[in-house]
Design an enzyme around this catalytic site. Structure first.
Site, PDB file in Angstrom:
ATOM      1  N   ASP A  52      -5.464  -5.913  11.204  1.00 54.82           N
ATOM      2  CA  ASP A  52      -4.230  -5.129  10.438  1.00 54.82           C
ATOM      3  C   ASP A  52      -4.699  -3.646   9.971  1.00 54.82           C
ATOM      4  O   ASP A  52      -4.152  -2.745  10.087  1.00 54.82           O
ATOM      5  CB  ASP A  52      -3.803  -5.788   9.124  1.00 54.82           C
ATOM      6  CG  ASP A  52      -2.836  -7.177   9.555  1.00 54.82           C
ATOM      7  OD1 ASP A  52      -2.442  -6.911  10.683  1.00 54.82           O
ATOM      8  OD2 ASP A  52      -2.837  -8.026   8.556  1.00 54.82           O
ATOM      9  N   GLY A  53      -6.035  -3.470   9.587  1.00 56.85           N
ATOM     10  CA  GLY A  53      -6.619  -2.145   9.080  1.00 56.85           C
ATOM     11  C   GLY A  53      -6.480  -1.365  10.485  1.00 56.85           C
ATOM     12  O   GLY A  53      -6.246  -0.313  10.293  1.00 56.85           O
ATOM     13  N   LYS A  57      -4.485   2.314  10.875  1.00 57.97           N
ATOM     14  CA  LYS A  57      -5.302   3.576  11.310  1.00 57.97           C
ATOM     15  C   LYS A  57      -4.680   4.026  12.486  1.00 57.97           C
ATOM     16  O   LYS A  57      -4.463   5.481  12.508  1.00 57.97           O
ATOM     17  CB  LYS A  57      -6.706   3.226  11.423  1.00 57.97           C
ATOM     18  CG  LYS A  57      -7.633   4.413  11.770  1.00 57.97           C
ATOM     19  CD  LYS A  57      -9.131   4.178  11.544  1.00 57.97           C
ATOM     20  CE  LYS A  57      -9.861   5.515  12.060  1.00 57.97           C
ATOM     21  NZ  LYS A  57      -9.371   6.225  13.256  1.00 57.97           N
ATOM     22  N   LYS A 135     -10.806   5.185 -16.389  1.00 60.59           N
ATOM     23  CA  LYS A 135     -10.176   5.901 -17.388  1.00 60.59           C
ATOM     24  C   LYS A 135      -8.768   5.356 -17.339  1.00 60.59           C
ATOM     25  O   LYS A 135      -8.151   5.408 -16.308  1.00 60.59           O
ATOM     26  CB  LYS A 135     -10.063   7.531 -17.672  1.00 60.59           C
ATOM     27  CG  LYS A 135     -11.434   8.205 -17.573  1.00 60.59           C
ATOM     28  CD  LYS A 135     -11.896   8.092 -19.217  1.00 60.59           C
ATOM     29  CE  LYS A 135     -13.149   8.917 -19.592  1.00 60.59           C
ATOM     30  NZ  LYS A 135     -13.624   8.831 -20.741  1.00 60.59           N
ATOM     31  N   ASP A 154      -4.509   1.274 -15.409  1.00 60.78           N
ATOM     32  CA  ASP A 154      -5.424   1.716 -14.282  1.00 60.78           C
ATOM     33  C   ASP A 154      -4.517   2.652 -13.172  1.00 60.78           C
ATOM     34  O   ASP A 154      -5.156   3.378 -12.527  1.00 60.78           O
ATOM     35  CB  ASP A 154      -6.113   0.569 -13.515  1.00 60.78           C
ATOM     36  CG  ASP A 154      -7.542   0.195 -14.278  1.00 60.78           C
ATOM     37  OD1 ASP A 154      -7.803   0.696 -15.328  1.00 60.78           O
ATOM     38  OD2 ASP A 154      -8.200  -0.750 -13.589  1.00 60.78           O
ATOM     39  N   ALA A 162       6.466  -5.389   4.044  1.00 60.40           N
ATOM     40  CA  ALA A 162       5.185  -5.647   4.981  1.00 60.40           C
ATOM     41  C   ALA A 162       3.929  -5.742   4.158  1.00 60.40           C
ATOM     42  O   ALA A 162       3.178  -6.415   4.627  1.00 60.40           O
ATOM     43  CB  ALA A 162       5.287  -4.636   6.195  1.00 60.40           C
ATOM     44  N   SER A 168      -1.113  -5.388  -2.951  1.00 63.05           N
ATOM     45  CA  SER A 168      -0.279  -5.900  -3.993  1.00 63.05           C
ATOM     46  C   SER A 168      -0.488  -7.117  -4.351  1.00 63.05           C
ATOM     47  O   SER A 168      -0.496  -7.616  -5.441  1.00 63.05           O
ATOM     48  CB  SER A 168       1.435  -5.366  -3.345  1.00 63.05           C
ATOM     49  OG  SER A 168       2.147  -5.903  -4.661  1.00 63.05           O
ATOM     50  N   SER A 170      -3.089  -8.893  -3.947  1.00 61.17           N
ATOM     51  CA  SER A 170      -4.469  -9.350  -4.738  1.00 61.17           C
ATOM     52  C   SER A 170      -4.409  -9.036  -6.143  1.00 61.17           C
ATOM     53  O   SER A 170      -5.345  -9.307  -7.040  1.00 61.17           O
ATOM     54  CB  SER A 170      -5.615  -8.539  -4.174  1.00 61.17           C
ATOM     55  OG  SER A 170      -5.729  -8.448  -2.599  1.00 61.17           O
TER      56      SER A 170
HETATM   57  P1  NAP Z   1      -9.307  -2.770   5.409  1.00 58.75           P
HETATM   58  O1  NAP Z   1     -10.527  -3.323   5.270  1.00 58.75           O
HETATM   59  O2  NAP Z   1      -9.076  -2.022   6.573  1.00 58.75           O
HETATM   60  O3  NAP Z   1      -8.268  -3.980   4.872  1.00 58.75           O
HETATM   61  C1  NAP Z   1      -8.718  -4.692   3.731  1.00 58.75           C
HETATM   62  C2  NAP Z   1      -7.912  -6.074   4.178  1.00 58.75           C
HETATM   63  O4  NAP Z   1      -6.600  -6.103   4.116  1.00 58.75           O
HETATM   64  C3  NAP Z   1      -8.340  -6.670   5.579  1.00 58.75           C
HETATM   65  O5  NAP Z   1      -8.777  -8.004   5.435  1.00 58.75           O
HETATM   66  C4  NAP Z   1      -6.928  -6.632   6.115  1.00 58.75           C
HETATM   67  O6  NAP Z   1      -6.924  -7.119   7.412  1.00 58.75           O
HETATM   68  C5  NAP Z   1      -5.985  -6.640   5.198  1.00 58.75           C
HETATM   69  N1  NAP Z   1      -4.620  -6.232   5.395  1.00 58.75           N
HETATM   70  C6  NAP Z   1      -4.135  -4.791   5.563  1.00 58.75           C
HETATM   71  N2  NAP Z   1      -2.864  -4.822   5.549  1.00 58.75           N
HETATM   72  C7  NAP Z   1      -2.380  -6.211   5.396  1.00 58.75           C
HETATM   73  C8  NAP Z   1      -1.163  -7.011   5.125  1.00 58.75           C
HETATM   74  N3  NAP Z   1       0.049  -6.112   5.360  1.00 58.75           N
HETATM   75  N4  NAP Z   1      -0.915  -8.185   4.819  1.00 58.75           N
HETATM   76  C9  NAP Z   1      -2.418  -9.004   4.656  1.00 58.75           C
HETATM   77  N5  NAP Z   1      -3.422  -8.338   4.701  1.00 58.75           N
HETATM   78  C10 NAP Z   1      -3.573  -7.031   5.289  1.00 58.75           C
HETATM   79  O7  NAP Z   1      -9.412  -1.655   4.140  1.00 58.75           O
HETATM   80  P2  NAP Z   1      -9.018  -0.362   3.777  1.00 58.75           P
HETATM   81  O8  NAP Z   1      -8.969   0.562   4.943  1.00 58.75           O
HETATM   82  O9  NAP Z   1      -9.348  -0.091   2.472  1.00 58.75           O
HETATM   83  O10 NAP Z   1      -7.144  -0.322   3.446  1.00 58.75           O
HETATM   84  C11 NAP Z   1      -6.343  -0.828   4.416  1.00 58.75           C
HETATM   85  C12 NAP Z   1      -5.508  -1.886   3.545  1.00 58.75           C
HETATM   86  O11 NAP Z   1      -6.213  -2.789   2.822  1.00 58.75           O
HETATM   87  C13 NAP Z   1      -4.627  -1.236   2.517  1.00 58.75           C
HETATM   88  O12 NAP Z   1      -3.393  -0.810   2.874  1.00 58.75           O
HETATM   89  C14 NAP Z   1      -4.453  -2.174   1.431  1.00 58.75           C
HETATM   90  O13 NAP Z   1      -3.369  -2.838   1.346  1.00 58.75           O
HETATM   91  C15 NAP Z   1      -5.628  -3.378   1.688  1.00 58.75           C
HETATM   92  N6  NAP Z   1      -6.566  -3.244   0.416  1.00 58.75           N
HETATM   93  C16 NAP Z   1      -6.622  -4.405  -0.301  1.00 58.75           C
HETATM   94  C17 NAP Z   1      -7.566  -4.422  -1.519  1.00 58.75           C
HETATM   95  C18 NAP Z   1      -7.519  -5.419  -2.229  1.00 58.75           C
HETATM   96  O14 NAP Z   1      -6.799  -6.598  -1.824  1.00 58.75           O
HETATM   97  N7  NAP Z   1      -8.151  -5.613  -3.342  1.00 58.75           N
HETATM   98  C19 NAP Z   1      -8.157  -3.019  -1.944  1.00 58.75           C
HETATM   99  C20 NAP Z   1      -8.066  -2.156  -1.052  1.00 58.75           C
HETATM  100  C21 NAP Z   1      -7.083  -2.224   0.204  1.00 58.75           C
HETATM  101  P3  NAP Z   1      -7.461  -7.174   8.806  1.00 58.75           P
HETATM  102  O15 NAP Z   1      -8.961  -7.800   8.507  1.00 58.75           O
HETATM  103  O16 NAP Z   1      -6.715  -7.884   9.699  1.00 58.75           O
HETATM  104  O17 NAP Z   1      -7.937  -5.578   8.892  1.00 58.75           O
END
Ligand code: NAP
Length: 268
Positions: A52-53, A57, A135, A154, A162, A168, A170
């Site tokens: 998905d990432g 991209k 902060k 925060d 989607a 969201s 998490s």
């Molecule tokens: P990333 O490492 O590319 O993605 C983080 C994880 O989120 C990966 O396991 C990815 O799946 C999964 N993911 C992305 N879109 C999703 C969706 N629509 N539904 C379910 N899982 C999904 O991280 P990044 O480059 O920082 O950011 C890409 C996305 O990661 C952001 O849009 C954000 O939603 C998510 N993210 C999550 C957290 C958290 O959960 N605490 C924190 C920061 C960002 P794949 O392994 O298939 O790529």
């Protein structure tokens, strides 16, 4: 949609994805498609290989193209993906016979205004607004001109349906069926004391909602605005208006999207 002739293949750098790309390029050639590695005005279909990432991209790098896109998943369970590498023959058969359909997905559009400029970001999963420091950030939230709350904590996540299974979720947001066009506002560590009161749960708004965020106080440090994990630091902003974009992403589908099947496999 006209028949697919030119296919643009974009892979992430992981070994499994590169092998899948090689395999796909060979099959495309045999089946009489033209394969390219960059989007052209002739491209009929974009294929993203990765998780998905990687899909996010590709969409950001190509600036939300009009061309239909399909994702082949080589990562964990992919929410945006349509097939796995072992289904490439099926994909080419179905595309050759025009046996597919297009499902549209609306990304978010965030219009950021500062003293002297306006910029626009798009997010397929979400737009996040948070402090760059540990902060509290103090924000006023209005929806279609009506004050909803003064937020302290925060930060905020505004997600699409989607994106409801990503960041969201998490942070306590609801999983939303992608057939619903809504915006979900999820608070990040909201402060609830005698001094500050904010919603502790996420709030869901209809597709015509425009969520306007304004700073209540000058933040210390700077504000981080992020779209799908890509950061856009802002020293200051006057307003951020977030709404569903009129520009849609076109996903090429072979079958009705098995969203709930994926939810069960990933989360339960
Ligand atoms: P990333 O490492 O590319 O993605 C983080 C994880 O989120 C990966 O396991 C990815 O799946 C999964 N993911 C992305 N879109 C999703 C969706 N629509 N539904 C379910 N899982 C999904 O991280 P990044 O480059 O920082 O950011 C890409 C996305 O990661 C952001 O849009 C954000 O939603 C998510 N993210 C999550 C957290 C958290 O959960 N605490 C924190 C920061 C960002 P794949 O392994 O298939 O790529």
């Amino acid at each position: 949609m006209p028949s697919v002739k030119e296919v643009c293949v974009i892979s992430n750098r992981l070994q499994r994805s590169l092998e899948t790309a090689d395999h796909l390029l060979g099959k495309l050639q045999l089946a009489g498609f033209k394969a390219v590695d960059h989007l052209t005005s002739q491209t009929d279909l974009i294929i993203s290989i990765g998780g998905d990432g990687s899909f996010l991209k590709v969409m950001h790098d190509l600036e939300y193209p009009e061309t239909p896109v399909l994702a082949i998943n080589t990562g964990h369970l992919g929410f945006f993906s349509e097939i796995t590498p072992d289904q490439i023959d099926l994909l080419l058969e179905r595309v050759s016979r025009n046996e597919y359909f297009i499902e549209e997905m609306a990304p978010l559009k965030a219009v950021i205004t500062t003293h002297d400029e306006t910029s626009t970001l798009r997010g397929i999963n979400e737009v996040v607004i948070k402090s760059s420091l540990v902060k509290a950030i103090h924000l006023k939230i209005q929806v279609n001109g009506q004050l909803i709350q003064r937020f302290s904590g925060d930060g905020l996540i505004i997600s699409t349906s989607a994106g409801s299974t990503a960041y969201s979720y998490s942070t306590g947001g609801s999983i939303v069926d992608p057939r619903l066009d809504v915006l979900q506002l999820t608070p990040l560590a909201p402060i609830n004391t005698n001094s500050y009161r904010c919603f502790t749960s996420s709030v869901i708004f209809p597709p015509d909602a425009c969520i306007q965020i304004t700073p209540e106080r000058d933040p210390e440090g700077y504000v981080l605005v992020s779209a799908d994990g890509i950061d856009f630091p802002q020293e200051y902003f006057n307003t951020i208006d977030v709404s569903l974009d009129e520009k849609r992403i076109k996903m090429l589908r072979l079958k009705r999207h098995d969203f709930w099947n994926k939810v069960v496999k990933k989360f339960l």
